[in-house]
Design a protein around this motif. Structure first.
Motif, PDB file in Angstrom:
ATOM      1  N   VAL A 132       0.855  -1.198   0.000  1.00 31.22           N
ATOM      2  CA  VAL A 132       0.000   0.000   0.000  1.00 31.22           C
ATOM      3  C   VAL A 132       0.882   1.235   0.000  1.00 31.22           C
ATOM      4  CG1 VAL A 132      -1.797   1.265   1.230  1.00 31.22           C
ATOM      5  CG2 VAL A 132      -1.817  -1.241   1.215  1.00 31.22           C
ATOM      6  N   VAL A 133       0.611   2.152  -0.957  1.00 30.82           N
ATOM      7  CA  VAL A 133       1.409   3.370  -1.077  1.00 30.82           C
ATOM      8  C   VAL A 133       0.752   4.462  -0.244  1.00 30.82           C
ATOM      9  CG1 VAL A 133       2.426   5.041  -2.657  1.00 30.82           C
ATOM     10  CG2 VAL A 133       2.088   2.675  -3.386  1.00 30.82           C
ATOM     11  N   PRO A 134       1.478   5.073   0.662  1.00 31.28           N
ATOM     12  CA  PRO A 134       0.905   6.169   1.470  1.00 31.28           C
ATOM     13  C   PRO A 134       0.536   7.358   0.584  1.00 31.28           C
ATOM     14  CG  PRO A 134       2.951   5.347   2.444  1.00 31.28           C
ATOM     15  CD  PRO A 134       2.846   4.748   1.087  1.00 31.28           C
ATOM     16  N   GLU A 135      -0.501   8.075   0.964  1.00 34.26           N
ATOM     17  CA  GLU A 135      -0.981   9.214   0.182  1.00 34.26           C
ATOM     18  C   GLU A 135       0.032  10.352   0.141  1.00 34.26           C
ATOM     19  OE1 GLU A 135      -3.494   9.765  -1.804  1.00 34.26           O
ATOM     20  OE2 GLU A 135      -4.151   7.696  -1.551  1.00 34.26           O
ATOM     21  N   GLU A 136       0.899  10.431   1.175  1.00 34.97           N
ATOM     22  CA  GLU A 136       1.866  11.532   1.173  1.00 34.97           C
ATOM     23  C   GLU A 136       2.859  11.411   0.023  1.00 34.97           C
ATOM     24  OE1 GLU A 136       3.079   8.600   4.496  1.00 34.97           O
ATOM     25  OE2 GLU A 136       1.267   9.682   3.833  1.00 34.97           O
ATOM     26  N   GLN A 137       2.941  10.234  -0.602  1.00 35.67           N
ATOM     27  CA  GLN A 137       3.827  10.094  -1.756  1.00 35.67           C
ATOM     28  C   GLN A 137       3.317  10.879  -2.966  1.00 35.67           C
ATOM     29  OE1 GLN A 137       6.787   8.419  -1.875  1.00 35.67           O
ATOM     30  NE2 GLN A 137       6.556   8.103   0.339  1.00 35.67           N
ATOM     31  N   ALA A 209      -0.563   8.290 -15.186  1.00 32.68           N
ATOM     32  CA  ALA A 209       0.792   7.807 -15.480  1.00 32.68           C
ATOM     33  C   ALA A 209       1.761   8.165 -14.352  1.00 32.68           C
ATOM     34  CB  ALA A 209       1.279   8.393 -16.803  1.00 32.68           C
ATOM     35  N   PHE A 210       1.615   9.382 -13.819  1.00 32.06           N
ATOM     36  CA  PHE A 210       2.512   9.793 -12.731  1.00 32.06           C
ATOM     37  C   PHE A 210       2.264   8.961 -11.471  1.00 32.06           C
ATOM     38  CE2 PHE A 210       3.579  12.411  -9.058  1.00 32.06           C
ATOM     39  CZ  PHE A 210       4.901  12.718  -9.347  1.00 32.06           C
ATOM     40  N   ARG A 211       1.003   8.733 -11.131  1.00 35.32           N
ATOM     41  CA  ARG A 211       0.683   7.937  -9.947  1.00 35.32           C
ATOM     42  C   ARG A 211       1.194   6.494 -10.111  1.00 35.32           C
ATOM     43  NH1 ARG A 211      -3.103   9.953  -6.287  1.00 35.32           N
ATOM     44  NH2 ARG A 211      -3.548   7.803  -5.654  1.00 35.32           N
ATOM     45  N   ASP A 212       1.033   5.942 -11.335  1.00 36.99           N
ATOM     46  CA  ASP A 212       1.531   4.582 -11.567  1.00 36.99           C
ATOM     47  C   ASP A 212       3.054   4.527 -11.426  1.00 36.99           C
ATOM     48  OD1 ASP A 212      -1.040   3.784 -11.992  1.00 36.99           O
ATOM     49  OD2 ASP A 212      -0.889   3.776 -14.184  1.00 36.99           O
ATOM     50  N   SER A 213       3.733   5.557 -11.893  1.00 39.98           N
ATOM     51  CA  SER A 213       5.198   5.579 -11.792  1.00 39.98           C
ATOM     52  C   SER A 213       5.646   5.670 -10.335  1.00 39.98           C
ATOM     53  CB  SER A 213       5.751   6.761 -12.586  1.00 39.98           C
ATOM     54  OG  SER A 213       7.148   6.869 -12.402  1.00 39.98           O
ATOM     55  N   VAL A 214       5.014   6.586  -9.566  1.00 40.34           N
ATOM     56  CA  VAL A 214       5.367   6.729  -8.152  1.00 40.34           C
ATOM     57  C   VAL A 214       5.050   5.445  -7.392  1.00 40.34           C
ATOM     58  CG1 VAL A 214       4.815   7.973  -6.026  1.00 40.34           C
ATOM     59  CG2 VAL A 214       5.131   9.228  -8.166  1.00 40.34           C
ATOM     60  N   THR A 215       3.886   4.844  -7.703  1.00 44.68           N
ATOM     61  CA  THR A 215       3.472   3.615  -7.023  1.00 44.68           C
ATOM     62  C   THR A 215       4.453   2.477  -7.298  1.00 44.68           C
ATOM     63  OG1 THR A 215       1.145   4.250  -7.123  1.00 44.68           O
ATOM     64  CG2 THR A 215       1.634   1.909  -6.794  1.00 44.68           C
ATOM     65  N   GLN A 216       4.841   2.311  -8.580  1.00 44.66           N
ATOM     66  CA  GLN A 216       5.752   1.228  -8.932  1.00 44.66           C
ATOM     67  C   GLN A 216       7.117   1.418  -8.275  1.00 44.66           C
ATOM     68  OE1 GLN A 216       4.934  -1.392 -10.433  1.00 44.66           O
ATOM     69  NE2 GLN A 216       6.857  -2.387 -10.997  1.00 44.66           N
ATOM     70  N   GLN A 217       7.608   2.670  -8.291  1.00 42.98           N
ATOM     71  CA  GLN A 217       8.922   2.936  -7.682  1.00 42.98           C
ATOM     72  C   GLN A 217       8.887   2.689  -6.167  1.00 42.98           C
ATOM     73  OE1 GLN A 217      10.401   6.867  -8.425  1.00 42.98           O
ATOM     74  NE2 GLN A 217      12.276   6.563  -7.224  1.00 42.98           N
ATOM     75  N   TYR A 218       7.848   3.132  -5.491  1.00 39.64           N
ATOM     76  CA  TYR A 218       7.728   2.949  -4.040  1.00 39.64           C
ATOM     77  C   TYR A 218       7.662   1.457  -3.693  1.00 39.64           C
ATOM     78  CZ  TYR A 218       5.843   3.165   0.683  1.00 39.64           C
ATOM     79  OH  TYR A 218       5.652   3.000   2.027  1.00 39.64           O
TER      80      TYR A 218
END
Length: 649
Positions: A132-137, A209-218
């Motif tokens: 689970v990716v925190p919203e602060e990301q 696309a940005f959210r998917d990139s941040v999510t995958q990296q995290y």
């Protein structure tokens, strides 16, 4: 006769002035040559390191003695070193060759398989989609993206991000051609609606696309962190396992190698010890006699001294050792004129015994009392606690046992007192509930065995000149807690041996006070898995001796009916220096143990025991209030209460 004696004395002077040691014979025996080559291969190897530099030098001198010139003192010193040293050679585990061939050693291929298994475990335990990716990301997402505002929606057309569909393009062209206001207005409304919809789709795609990139990296970073933690745990376990395997293997190989080396070295020492020295003696007529001086060989030779008149006297020469002879004059030579012997006539002898016939028929019996007093006491207690899962105050079900054994053998004869005793305690706690984090379900709460022997010679009144030997150790491995893999104590790890000499004051059977102005206290740690540095011993060594002053006070008394008290107390003042500080002015080491026994009946007894230890050579470990690990000297306390059966004998 005078001339013979003079010639004899001249021969003695010539004999001892003419002694000369010849070089030892070369080693020709195959076994000696083989032993010599094996000893030299270890002496000059880079794999094995000597324990004692002085003994190493003496071994080199032994090789030089055999190959070049004799050095007799080397043999004596090497014999002393062989008796006093357990090992001549040590080897670091990093110097062990072919480690991968040692049974139990984890090599690089096994480690690679283990790492591969960790990767599969990570994918199973922590798949990417489960993180689970925190919203602060995602904070500040709109400021980081080139979103198109509603006022700049024509940017979609000018930058060719989108294009008008054919249906709208025809309406736009027709309105521009006819210039009909109604058609123009209709075309403008269609264009505005299309661009608004396209702008929203474009902005949503950028955000997605940005959210998917941040999510995958995290998720990848979290998964990598989890994998790194598992790999670190695996590497630590591999290193511990390999260190244990190498240490055990190296200890066994080192012991066997040193035993074999001692055997080879002793073979060479024995060979040199038995090598003869040849000595040739000439008399006045140049008649030669060769003497073979050697150890472990008994022989004799006759040589004849002569004067100018060819008178001769026989001398028997006996070999005592490599450097000593015994000379005896021929028994056929009569020297009675030079001696004088006093004799006693037989008729002057008289009996020194006087018997009275009246007492010969009297028979007396005298009871013989043994000077020894023997006795002992055995005690065993058991405690059991059960707590079910509904007990609101918490706790753990457990069972514990404690056994003690005391025995003494004391000698009291005239002015001599010799006291000997052994005290032993052994206790365990067993936890009935299973704990996944624990390596074992039991814990040792008491383990001690002590031998004491004190010899005293009466001085004045109740004072004795005394000498004492005290030895303390434990029998089984002990662990700081049930989660520790390595023990912190074991048999002979540590062990304490103290020799003391001084004065003992014994006014009665209940009290004794012993003061020793000079004592030697030695600490031993011989178990390879116990850290010797926690007991004041340097790393790699097995013992440490301290010189100081000792005091002991023992007291036992029946306080009231069925209640007795016994206490043993010892002090040790160290004369040495630690970190450039004189320890004699510091707080002394002390060990005090007090027991109170409540006798229920002849066999049932309740016992309360308090044990305090303060020893500056022992380093305790604990965690302070902030969770920081600490280490140092602290007062050690143990207390227990048991109910059990006792037997006195």
């Amino acid at each position: 006769m005078k001339s013979i004696i003079i010639v004899f004395l001249l021969f003695i002077a010539f004999f001892f002035n003419g002694l000369n040691t010849h070089a030892a014979k070369r080693i020709v025996a195959d076994t000696v040559q083989a032993d010599l080559q094996q000893v030299k291969s270890i002496l000059y190897s880079k794999e094995w390191k000597p324990v004692d530099a002085d003994s190493y030098r003496k071994m080199l001198e032994l090789i030089q003695y055999i190959e070049n010139a004799p050095v007799d003192t080397v043999l004596v010193e090497l014999n002393k070193a062989s008796d006093s040293l357990d090992h001549f050679w040590l080897r670091e585990i990093d110097d062990i060759p072919d480690k991968q061939n040692i049974p139990g050693y984890i090599d690089s291929i096994q480690i690679a398989k283990g790492i591969s298994g960790i990767g599969k475990q990570v994918d199973h335990d922590l798949p990417l989609h489960s993180i689970v990716v925190p919203e602060e990301q995602f904070l500040g997402i709109y400021s980081k993206l080139p979103l198109i505002s509603s006022g700049n929606k024509e940017q979609l057309i000018t930058e060719s991000i989108v294009s008008y569909p054919d249906s709208i393009q025809e309406i736009i062209d027709e309105a521009a051609h006819t210039r009909n206001q109604r058609k123009v207005k209709h075309a403008d409304s269609l264009v505005a609606a299309f661009l608004d919809h396209a702008r929203m789709q474009y902005n949503d795609s950028l955000i997605t696309a940005f959210r998917d990139s941040v999510t995958q990296q995290y998720r990848i970073e979290r998964q990598n962190e989890y994998a790194d933690s598992l790999k670190q745990i695996y590497f630590d376990a591999v290193n511990r396992k390999n260190k244990q395997v190498l240490t055990h293997f190296n200890d066994s190989v080192t012991k066997a190698m040193n035993l074999e080396f001692k055997r080879k070295l002793n073979s060479l020492v024995t060979y040199v010890h038995r090598m003869p020295n040849q000595l040739t003696v000439y008399n006045l007529y140049d008649e030669a006699t060769t003497l073979h001086l050697q150890n472990d060989g008994v022989w004799f030779e006759w040589i004849y001294l002569k004067n100018a008149q060819n008178d001769s006297i026989g001398i028997r020469v006996e070999n005592l050792d490599k450097h000593t002879l015994r000379l005896l004059v021929d028994e056929a030579v009569n020297l009675s004129r030079l001696t004088h012997r006093e004799t006693l006539e037989v008729n002057k002898l008289s009996s020194s015994q006087v018997f009275e016939s009246g007492l010969r028929k009297v028979h007396t019996r005298k009871p013989v009392l043994s000077p020894w007093s023997l006795g002992g006491r055995a005690y065993s207690g058991f405690t059991q606690t059960f707590i079910n899962q509904y007990w609101s105050k918490g706790g753990t079900s457990s069972a514990s046992t404690l056994s003690t054994f005391n025995y003494f053998a004391n000698l009291s004869k005239k002015k001599v007192k010799w006291e000997n005793g052994v005290d032993a305690k052994l206790g365990f706690i067993y936890y009935m509930e299973e704990n996944d984090d624990a390596l074992r379900s039991w814990h040792k709460n008491s383990d001690n065995i002590e031998f004491n022997s004190r010899f005293g010679l009466s001085a004045i009144n109740k004072w004795y000149y005394s000498a004492e030997a005290n030895f303390k150790t434990q029998l089984f491995l002990g662990y700081k807690n049930n989660r520790e893999e390595n023990p912190n104590s074991g048999f002979f790890a540590p062990a304490y041996l103290t020799f003391s000499g001084g004065f003992d004051y014994k006014p009665n059977k209940q009290f004794s006070a012993f003061l020793s102005p000079l004592s030697v206290k030695t600490t031993f740690v011989t178990h390879p898995r116990v850290d010797e540095t926690k007991f004041g011993i340097k790393e790699g060594e097995t013992r440490n001796s301290r010189i100081g002053m000792t005091g002991r006070i023992n007291f036992s008394k029946e306080i009231m009916e069925n209640i007795s008290l016994s206490t043993k107390n010892s002090l040790f003042f160290n004369f040495g220096f630690v970190d450039d500080e004189w320890q004699f002015v510091k707080l002394p080491d002390f060990d005090t143990e007090t027991s109170i026994n409540f006798k229920v009946n002849q066999y049932i007894t309740t016992q309360i025991n308090f044990h305090f230890i303060y020893d500056k050579s022992i380093k305790s470990e604990w965690t302070d209030d902030e969770g920081v690990a600490q280490s140092g000297t602290r007062l050690q306390l143990k207390e227990f209460i048991t109910l059990g059966a006792a037997y006195k004998f």
